[in-house]
Enzyme design. Structure first.
Site, PDB file in Angstrom:
ATOM      1  N   ASP A 187    -106.612  14.129  14.420  1.00  0.00           N
ATOM      2  CA  ASP A 187    -106.132  13.584  13.154  1.00  0.00           C
ATOM      3  C   ASP A 187    -105.660  14.622  12.145  1.00  0.00           C
ATOM      4  OD1 ASP A 187    -106.724  11.026  14.062  1.00  0.00           O
ATOM      5  OD2 ASP A 187    -108.779  11.106  13.293  1.00  0.00           O
ATOM      6  N   ASP A 211    -106.057  15.239   7.476  1.00  0.00           N
ATOM      7  CA  ASP A 211    -107.145  14.257   7.497  1.00  0.00           C
ATOM      8  C   ASP A 211    -108.312  14.758   6.655  1.00  0.00           C
ATOM      9  OD1 ASP A 211    -108.447  11.871   8.211  1.00  0.00           O
ATOM     10  OD2 ASP A 211    -109.522  12.908   9.809  1.00  0.00           O
ATOM     11  N   ASP A 215    -115.498  17.793  10.148  1.00  0.00           N
ATOM     12  CA  ASP A 215    -116.136  16.612  10.733  1.00  0.00           C
ATOM     13  C   ASP A 215    -117.225  17.052  11.701  1.00  0.00           C
ATOM     14  OD1 ASP A 215    -114.302  15.104   9.373  1.00  0.00           O
ATOM     15  OD2 ASP A 215    -113.402  14.172  11.138  1.00  0.00           O
ATOM     16  N   ARG A 267    -116.359  12.462  -0.051  1.00  0.00           N
ATOM     17  CA  ARG A 267    -116.970  12.979   1.185  1.00  0.00           C
ATOM     18  C   ARG A 267    -117.414  14.428   1.049  1.00  0.00           C
ATOM     19  NH1 ARG A 267    -113.745  10.320   6.357  1.00  0.00           N
ATOM     20  NH2 ARG A 267    -113.728   8.180   5.573  1.00  0.00           N
TER      21      ARG A 267
END
Length: 389
Positions: A187, A211, A215, A267
């Site tokens: 992504d 993105d 992660d 986030r």
């Protein structure tokens, strides 16, 4: 947004009294009465002006869930220098970053010959027991594919500037075991962990990716994210793959000494299922929220400095109710400091979830009043050629 399981939001404009509940043994190495100028990780190696001659000493400096990275060093350690910024995803040439990170099947410590900009043609899959050490050199990985830590363990990523990462279609690439494999579509994250463990991501500068910036997914665990500078990004850090991937219940991540902002939206991190200890970080505003998640995660937010945006949402936390899991949340704030009207909705009652660090992971959390000093050097360091960083 909050349910009956949570207290009403407490917003205030003055510093909260920092309450240090840790029983951690190791000292920070500096007298708290005279102030702290360097955090415990940096103090471990930056005080040594000869660090270039002893680069693997860095492996002994990590704290948090990654533990000491001493499995990355030893008599069989291969010292590999990147001399060529080019990239071939399937047949990497000696001297390139991909050759050192994917082909060499041994403990390997990767450094760089000179300043360079590396444009990866496909995601770089990093093999186990690999350290990528960008100290003293200005290394950019940007404007195309970026890093993936896929089914690997004992990885150090230090001192790299990773930005403008772009989504990539599925394709063939040299895998982490030196074999060409098929990699699905990605992504556009700066660093993505997939089923990885014992990973330390320290002193990197990450921004402006398609993105997210970082992660931690698909069962990845025992991760320390420290001393990084995250800026200019919508989705910053995701811990946990998706609401249906319950293997992430075992995820444990330490987020410490990082600088979030300016211009970060959300986030920081967003957590699913697992546990995160978020300590001594500087939050330079947000738009939607700073810390949030779903699927009943556990969070100990400890001695962070949250500076709310001048206008808009002052609330630090955000919660998404998923399949009736709202009541299982554990979001606790201990010794955090809130400025400019920032506020934190904490879980009502209950015992604050503790990290339960072992002797290789434990560290002492500093009073939040020192956060500005402890995060002043976040991001990739600028080191002179003749002195300390």
């Amino acid at each position: 947004m909050a349910s009956q399981s949570f207290n009403s939001t407490l917003c205030h404009f003055v510093f909260a009294v920092a309450i240090i509940l840790n029983i951690f043994a190791p000292a920070l190495g500096s007298d708290q009465t005279s102030g702290l100028s360097m955090n415990v990780i940096d103090k471990c190696w930056r005080m040594n002006s000869e660090w270039r001659r002893h680069r693997p000493q860095l492996a002994t400096c990590s704290v948090g869930y990654a533990g000491k990275m001493t499995d990355n060093i030893g008599k069989d350690l291969v010292h590999y220098k990147v001399t060529d910024p080019s990239d071939d995803p399937i047949n990497p040439k000696p001297g390139t970053l991909r050759y050192g990170a994917s082909i060499i099947q041994s403990r390997v410590w990767i450094t760089f010959q000179r300043d360079m900009h590396i444009k990866l043609l496909k995601p770089l899959l990093v093999s186990s027991f690999t350290a990528i050490d960008g100290r003293g050199i200005n290394v950019h990985i940007s404007h195309n594919a970026c890093l993936m830590i896929y089914k690997s363990t004992n990885i150090i990523i230090h001192g790299i500037r990773i930005h403008h990462c772009k989504a990539q279609p599925a394709g063939m690439v040299m895998g982490p075991e030196g074999k060409v494999i098929q990699v699905g579509q990605v992504d556009g994250d700066a660093i993505r962990l997939v089923s990885a463990s014992n990973v330390w991501i320290d002193h990197n500068t990450l921004y402006d990716c398609q993105d997210g910036l970082l992660d931690v997914t698909r069962g990845s665990t025992n991760v320390t994210i420290s001393n990084n500078w995250f800026r200019n990004q919508d989705k910053v850090m995701l811990l946990g793959h998706d609401d249906g991937y319950d293997r992430d219940k075992n995820m444990k991540v330490t987020v410490v000494y990082n600088h979030f902002g300016p211009n970060c939206n959300q986030r920081m991190p967003r957590i699913r299922f697992g546990y995160a200890h978020v300590a001594n970080n500087l939050y330079q505003g947000w738009m939607q929220y700073a810390i949030g998640g779903s699927m009943g995660p556990s969070l100990k937010s400890e001695a962070n400095l949250f500076i709310a945006p001048t206008s808009g949402n002052k609330e630090v936390t955000w919660r998404k109710e998923s399949n009736g899991n709202m009541g299982k949340w554990e979001f606790h704030s201990v010794g955090d400091v809130f400025e400019n009207g920032a506020c934190f909705t904490a879980t009502k009652g209950g015992r604050v979830p503790t990290p339960y660090y072992n002797s290789q992971q434990i560290f002492k959390v500093a009073d939040a009043k020192y956060v500005r000093a402890l995060t002043r050097s976040s991001g990739a360091l600028r080191c002179s050629k003749t002195s300390r960083c």
